[in-house]
Enzyme design. Sequence first.
Site, PDB file in Angstrom:
ATOM      1  NE  ARG A   7       5.563 -18.163  28.994  1.00 18.40           N
ATOM      2  CZ  ARG A   7       6.752 -17.312  29.182  1.00 18.40           C
ATOM      3  NH1 ARG A   7       7.928 -16.829  29.481  1.00 18.40           N
ATOM      4  NH2 ARG A   7       5.964 -15.991  30.250  1.00 18.40           N
ATOM      5  CG  HIS A  59      13.763 -22.903  27.121  1.00 15.18           C
ATOM      6  ND1 HIS A  59      13.528 -21.674  28.096  1.00 15.18           N
ATOM      7  CD2 HIS A  59      13.970 -22.210  25.745  1.00 15.18           C
ATOM      8  CE1 HIS A  59      13.419 -20.564  27.119  1.00 15.18           C
ATOM      9  NE2 HIS A  59      13.205 -21.010  26.022  1.00 15.18           N
ATOM     10  CE  LYS A  71      12.921 -27.578  32.473  1.00 11.99           C
ATOM     11  NZ  LYS A  71      13.293 -27.002  31.220  1.00 11.99           N
ATOM     12  CG  HIS A  87       9.632 -28.237  28.382  1.00 15.27           C
ATOM     13  ND1 HIS A  87       9.154 -27.248  29.182  1.00 15.27           N
ATOM     14  CD2 HIS A  87       9.014 -28.893  28.562  1.00 15.27           C
ATOM     15  CE1 HIS A  87       7.704 -27.165  29.436  1.00 15.27           C
ATOM     16  NE2 HIS A  87       7.690 -28.062  29.255  1.00 15.27           N
ATOM     17  CE1 TYR A 123       7.973 -22.213  34.467  1.00 19.07           C
ATOM     18  CE2 TYR A 123       8.774 -23.790  32.070  1.00 19.07           C
ATOM     19  CZ  TYR A 123       7.798 -22.436  32.307  1.00 19.07           C
ATOM     20  OH  TYR A 123       7.205 -22.450  31.756  1.00 19.07           O
ATOM     21  CG  ASP A 135      12.458 -18.787  23.739  1.00 19.81           C
ATOM     22  OD1 ASP A 135      13.458 -18.381  24.548  1.00 19.81           O
ATOM     23  OD2 ASP A 135      11.566 -19.115  24.020  1.00 19.81           O
TER      24      ASP A 135
HETATM   25  C1  LIG Z   1      14.791 -19.924  33.830  1.00 17.18           C
HETATM   26  C2  LIG Z   1      15.169 -18.546  35.335  1.00 17.18           C
HETATM   27  C3  LIG Z   1      15.075 -17.226  33.929  1.00 17.18           C
HETATM   28  N1  LIG Z   1      15.148 -16.578  34.683  1.00 17.18           N
HETATM   29  C4  LIG Z   1      15.260 -15.132  33.863  1.00 17.18           C
HETATM   30  C5  LIG Z   1      15.862 -15.277  32.488  1.00 17.18           C
HETATM   31  C6  LIG Z   1      15.073 -14.022  31.841  1.00 17.18           C
HETATM   32  O1  LIG Z   1      15.357 -12.734  31.564  1.00 17.18           O
HETATM   33  C7  LIG Z   1      13.583 -14.290  32.659  1.00 17.18           C
HETATM   34  C8  LIG Z   1      12.570 -14.991  31.893  1.00 17.18           C
HETATM   35  O2  LIG Z   1      13.273 -16.636  31.574  1.00 17.18           O
HETATM   36  P1  LIG Z   1      12.808 -17.252  30.227  1.00 17.18           P
HETATM   37  O3  LIG Z   1      12.625 -16.595  29.220  1.00 17.18           O
HETATM   38  O4  LIG Z   1      13.590 -17.920  29.921  1.00 17.18           O
HETATM   39  O5  LIG Z   1      11.747 -18.091  30.877  1.00 17.18           O
HETATM   40  P2  LIG Z   1      10.557 -19.312  29.647  1.00 17.18           P
HETATM   41  O6  LIG Z   1      10.728 -18.711  28.214  1.00 17.18           O
HETATM   42  O7  LIG Z   1       9.294 -18.799  30.283  1.00 17.18           O
HETATM   43  O8  LIG Z   1      11.380 -20.095  30.492  1.00 17.18           O
HETATM   44  C9  LIG Z   1      11.095 -21.346  31.224  1.00 17.18           C
HETATM   45  O9  LIG Z   1       9.653 -22.196  30.329  1.00 17.18           O
HETATM   46  C10 LIG Z   1      10.214 -22.903  29.174  1.00 17.18           C
HETATM   47  C11 LIG Z   1       9.242 -23.912  28.737  1.00 17.18           C
HETATM   48  C12 LIG Z   1      11.522 -24.053  30.304  1.00 17.18           C
HETATM   49  O10 LIG Z   1      11.495 -25.069  30.224  1.00 17.18           O
HETATM   50  C13 LIG Z   1      12.648 -22.963  30.985  1.00 17.18           C
HETATM   51  O11 LIG Z   1      12.706 -24.058  31.861  1.00 17.18           O
HETATM   52  C14 LIG Z   1      11.993 -21.639  31.369  1.00 17.18           C
HETATM   53  O12 LIG Z   1      12.704 -21.316  33.132  1.00 17.18           O
HETATM   54  O13 LIG Z   1      14.080 -14.414  33.644  1.00 17.18           O
HETATM   55  C15 LIG Z   1      16.253 -16.320  35.705  1.00 17.18           C
HETATM   56  O14 LIG Z   1      16.316 -15.196  36.298  1.00 17.18           O
HETATM   57  N2  LIG Z   1      16.484 -17.300  36.342  1.00 17.18           N
HETATM   58  C16 LIG Z   1      15.797 -18.671  36.372  1.00 17.18           C
HETATM   59  O15 LIG Z   1      15.767 -19.797  37.064  1.00 17.18           O
END
Ligand SMILES: Cc1cn([C@H]2C[C@H](O)[C@@H](COP(=O)(O)OP(=O)(O)O[C@H]3O[C@H](C)C(=O)[C@H](O)[C@H]3O)O2)c(=O)[nH]c1=O
Length: 179
Positions: A58, A61, A71, A117, A130, A164
């Site tokens: 992941r 970001h 963070k 990150h 997080y 990503d």
């Molecule tokens: C952060 C966030 C995301 N979302 C939604 C956006 C996407 O539809 C779904 C998953 O988000 P994302 O694909 O960005 O999740 P990760 O890839 O796990 O990202 C996370 O992991 C990496 C390593 C990080 O450092 C980020 O800060 C953290 O957000 O939730 C929301 O609705 N609200 C939120 O606050």
Amino acid sequence: MKVNATSLAGVQLLENFVSQDKRGTFVKTFHLGAFQEHGLAVDFRESYYSISHKNVIRGMHFQLPPHEHDKLVYVTQGAILDVVVDLRSGSPTYLQHLAVSLDEHNQAIYIPRGCAHGFLALSNTATVVYNVTSVYEPKADAGVRWDSIGFKWPVQNPIVSDRDATFKSLNDFHLTSCL
Ligand SMILES: Cc1cn([C@H]2C[C@H](O)[C@@H](COP(=O)(O)OP(=O)(O)O[C@H]3O[C@H](C)C(=O)[C@H](O)[C@H]3O)O2)c(=O)[nH]c1=O
């Protein structure tokens, strides 16, 4: 709680207080005085967690200004290889990266605003928590491609989200933007 500097300016490794007994383990992940003493942010606005399968990456970001955030990241189950890239053009460690293993026992990583990150899940599942100092703003939710940061990830064919996989490279970001 011990707070240790790393090779990246402002990125800190925290050794949390851990108490173990016959029932299991207790871990303290936040202490106002310790954070204030080390100049770490204490005004966390959101907290969330993800559960990843093995070989998931992941990242990388970050939130764009004015929604950028500090963070605090730790693992509550499993193990990850946590990676940070410094995107702050005024930083002495600009464009450098750091990789550190985190597991469910005692360490956390504090990542200041302006850094990207990401992590690789090393265990069959990995739960990552997080805590961030800004409220999520989709329009400010940005990233650079995980395989463009000069780091050799110890994985073949990682599981990566479409979003990503389509971020711009670190070099393109460096040439067109700055934090
Ligand atoms: C952060 C966030 C995301 N979302 C939604 C956006 C996407 O539809 C779904 C998953 O988000 P994302 O694909 O960005 O999740 P990760 O890839 O796990 O990202 C996370 O992991 C990496 C390593 C990080 O450092 C980020 O800060 C953290 O957000 O939730 C929301 O609705 N609200 C939120 O606050």
